[in-house]
Design an enzyme around this catalytic site. Structure first.
Site, short mmCIF file in Angstrom:
data_model
loop_
_atom_site.label_atom_id
_atom_site.label_comp_id
_atom_site.label_asym_id
_atom_site.label_seq_id
_atom_site.Cartn_x
_atom_site.Cartn_y
_atom_site.Cartn_z
N GLY A 67 -8.75 -0.70 13.81
CA GLY A 67 -9.07 -0.75 15.22
C GLY A 67 -9.19 -2.12 15.85
O GLY A 67 -9.24 -2.22 17.09
N GLU A 88 -9.30 -0.37 7.04
CA GLU A 88 -7.88 -0.02 7.09
C GLU A 88 -7.23 -0.40 8.42
O GLU A 88 -6.84 0.45 9.20
CB GLU A 88 -7.64 1.46 6.76
CG GLU A 88 -8.65 2.39 7.37
CD GLU A 88 -8.46 3.85 7.02
OE1 GLU A 88 -7.91 4.17 5.97
OE2 GLU A 88 -8.89 4.66 7.85
N PRO A 89 -7.10 -1.70 8.67
CA PRO A 89 -6.45 -2.16 9.90
C PRO A 89 -4.93 -1.92 9.85
O PRO A 89 -4.32 -1.99 8.78
CB PRO A 89 -6.74 -3.66 9.90
CG PRO A 89 -6.92 -4.03 8.47
CD PRO A 89 -7.51 -2.82 7.80
N GLY A 90 -4.36 -1.61 10.98
CA GLY A 90 -2.91 -1.46 11.08
C GLY A 90 -2.38 -2.44 12.11
O GLY A 90 -1.73 -3.44 11.80
N ARG A 91 -2.72 -2.18 13.38
CA ARG A 91 -2.23 -3.01 14.48
C ARG A 91 -2.48 -4.49 14.24
O ARG A 91 -1.57 -5.32 14.36
CB ARG A 91 -2.93 -2.58 15.77
CG ARG A 91 -2.42 -3.28 17.03
CD ARG A 91 -3.32 -2.97 18.24
NE ARG A 91 -3.56 -1.56 18.41
CZ ARG A 91 -2.76 -0.72 19.06
NH1 ARG A 91 -1.67 -1.17 19.64
NH2 ARG A 91 -3.06 0.57 19.17
N ARG A 119 5.34 2.31 23.99
CA ARG A 119 3.95 2.11 24.40
C ARG A 119 3.76 1.88 25.91
O ARG A 119 2.83 2.43 26.49
CB ARG A 119 3.30 0.99 23.59
CG ARG A 119 3.24 1.32 22.08
CD ARG A 119 2.43 0.32 21.28
NE ARG A 119 1.03 0.33 21.64
CZ ARG A 119 0.43 -0.58 22.38
NH1 ARG A 119 1.10 -1.62 22.83
NH2 ARG A 119 -0.84 -0.47 22.68
N TYR A 151 1.35 4.72 27.36
CA TYR A 151 0.01 4.43 27.86
C TYR A 151 -0.13 3.08 28.56
O TYR A 151 -1.07 2.34 28.31
CB TYR A 151 -1.11 4.64 26.81
CG TYR A 151 -0.79 4.45 25.36
CD1 TYR A 151 -0.82 5.56 24.50
CD2 TYR A 151 -0.51 3.20 24.83
CE1 TYR A 151 -0.57 5.41 23.16
CE2 TYR A 151 -0.26 3.05 23.47
CZ TYR A 151 -0.29 4.15 22.65
OH TYR A 151 -0.03 4.00 21.31
N CYS A 180 17.10 6.74 30.43
CA CYS A 180 17.17 7.50 31.67
C CYS A 180 15.83 8.12 32.04
O CYS A 180 15.66 9.34 31.99
CB CYS A 180 18.26 8.56 31.55
SG CYS A 180 19.85 7.80 31.19
N TYR A 193 3.36 -0.16 16.00
CA TYR A 193 3.57 1.00 16.89
C TYR A 193 4.77 0.82 17.81
O TYR A 193 4.76 1.27 18.95
CB TYR A 193 2.29 1.30 17.69
CG TYR A 193 1.08 1.51 16.79
CD1 TYR A 193 1.04 2.58 15.90
CD2 TYR A 193 0.02 0.62 16.79
CE1 TYR A 193 -0.04 2.76 15.05
CE2 TYR A 193 -1.07 0.79 15.94
CZ TYR A 193 -1.10 1.87 15.07
OH TYR A 193 -2.15 2.04 14.23
#
Ligand SMILES: *Cc1c(COP(=O)(O)O)cnc(C)c1O
Length: 437
Positions: A250, A288-291, A328, A332, A359, A388
């Site tokens: 996070g 458990e970081p991803g970003r 992305r 959002y 399109c 992502y």
């Protein structure tokens, strides 16, 4: 400063008026590999791994995992494995990629809110180290499949800690009304089921993940406090000795100049302060970081094509990618920063909107950014696309997925080949009665 606080890969420099990353000129990369092109800077990736390891080095029971859903490709898995990270996987495809990359599968946690029987079976066959059990149905299913194999599965229980953190609704996961995990009021029920009924589940601890792109360290502090409290209550009520907590990922990254994410040292301080304040034991903490691991290391190169000046309105520059390689912004309203790869500092600037080629009117990558005048054929570099982007990419409009290169010390290597037109039809099948005679 830690790498997640940088807007650009940390090797970014300008040589002869050309942006270079990992010692490679972006315009040369575009020429050699075509665009759109994902570029991953190995040095930036390894540096954030070290930032995390250094930040937590005084806490002795720390286990670093990489949330592979951010970007799961074999070469990236190899680098994280070399850096000593374990992996959080959420599908058969991620498990398979990790397994095929030669990872010790006891360092893998299998996570997800609707794991299928097939995926659970695969994970058990691979011998993954931990399952994060998300709900009652899954506990029953996992126990049944493990029993058939006459093995037991080491599990954590995913909980919803009821923490609201200020991020986009779609990437918030820890609030009380969430599709993920057990509500705190359901914990006693599931724990007693595990103890009394599910002989093939071995409960080790709790797991939470409160959201993504988080800037407020207080959220992590509160999360740890809740996990400690819940674990000690379970231990007291049931006479157990649970000593593992997975606090999820996070940590935020810097997508634009106005983003100011905290660094890894302050994250570690919030987490360990909460631990020392609320816990007498020193439980194992999984992170458990991803970003924050992969985002900053990645950029995407596009070639500018058509442009449109709306009379008395915006100027649009269309690029050769968009929502299919980076969903992305349209999904959002995510913000990105970009530069022109050649002469990025030229003073003749104008405000433009970078539009995708797909399109959909919503296929806009960046709204109102000030850039040097862009002509067709110019290369545009969008920063912070490591996480992502590829992992959420689609073939919308039947466009081939982009290639990815790894750059380091002036060298570039393909780590994902560009899809071909034949790849696109390779899974198609025509019933005999429709075949052209
Ligand atoms: C997505 C996810 C992560 C990674 O989140 P980031 O914001 O990318 O760090 C970690 N743990 C779980 C359970 C997740 O679902």
């Amino acid at each position: 400063m830690s790498v997640n606080q940088s807007l650009k890969p940390i090797t970014t420099e300008i040589i002869n008026n050309q942006i270079h990353i990992g010692g490679c000129s972006l315009t040369e990369l575009a020429k050699k590999y075509g665009t759109p092109l994902y570029v991953i800077d190995e040095h930036t990736l390894r540096s954030i791994c070290n930032d995390y390891k250094n930040a937590f080095k005084d806490y002795k029971n720390i286990k670093m995992m990489y949330a592979s859903k951010a970007l799961c490709t074999s070469a990236v898995v190899r680098i994280l494995d070399e850096e000593g990270f374990g992996f959080d996987a959420v599908s058969a495809g991620e498990l398979y990629t990790i397994y095929k990359s030669g990872v010790d599968m006891t360092k893998v946690l299998f996570n997800g809110n609707n794991k299928s029987a097939r995926e659970i079976e695969l994970a058990l066959n691979y011998g993954v180290g931990r399952f994060s059990v998300d709900n009652f149905y899954e506990a029953e299913l996992l126990n049944k499949i493990a029993a058939e194999k006459n093995i037991s599965a080491d599990i954590l229980l995913r909980i919803t800690p009821g923490i609201e953190c200020h991020t986009h609704d779609y990437i918030q996961t820890g609030q009380t009304d969430s599709k993920f995990g057990f509500d705190l009021t359901q914990l006693n029920e599931i724990v007693s089921l595990i103890i009394n009924k599910y002989d093939n589940l071995n409960l080790k601890g709790l797991h939470a993940h409160i959201g993504s792109q988080i800037f407020e360290l207080q959220s992590f502090y509160d999360e740890v406090a809740i996990l400690v409290k819940e674990i000690s209550e379970i231990n007291k009520t049931f006479g157990l000795k649970l000593d593992e907590m997975n606090i999820g990922g996070g940590l935020g990254v810097k997508y634009t100049n106005s983003d100011n994410p905290p660094n890894t040292i302050d994250l570690a301080k919030a987490v360990t302060d909460a631990m020392h304040k609320y816990s007498v034991e020193i439980p194992t903490i999984y992170l458990e970081p991803g970003r924050s691991i992969i985002s900053t290391a990645g950029v995407t190169l596009y070639t500018a094509g058509s442009s449109k000046q709306v009379p008395d309105g915006k100027k649009y520059i269309a690029v050769d990618g968009g929502m299919a390689d980076n969903p992305r912004p349209s999904m959002y309203q995510a913000k990105y920063y970009a530069e022109k790869a050649k002469n990025p500092d030229s003073d003749k600037k104008e405000t433009v909107t970078i539009a995708g080629r797909y399109c959909e009117s919503g296929d806009i990558l960046i709204e109102d950014i000030e850039l040097p005048v862009i002509k067709e054929g110019d290369i545009i570099c969008v920063y912070n696309t490591g996480a992502y982007n590829y992992s959420m990419a689609s073939n919308y409009n039947r466009v081939e997925k982009s290639a990815m290169v790894l750059v380091n010390n002036s060298q570039s290597d393909i780590i994902i080949n560009r899809e071909t037109l034949d790849d696109l039809i390779s899974h198609d099948s025509i019933p005999d009665r429709l075949r052209k005679q």
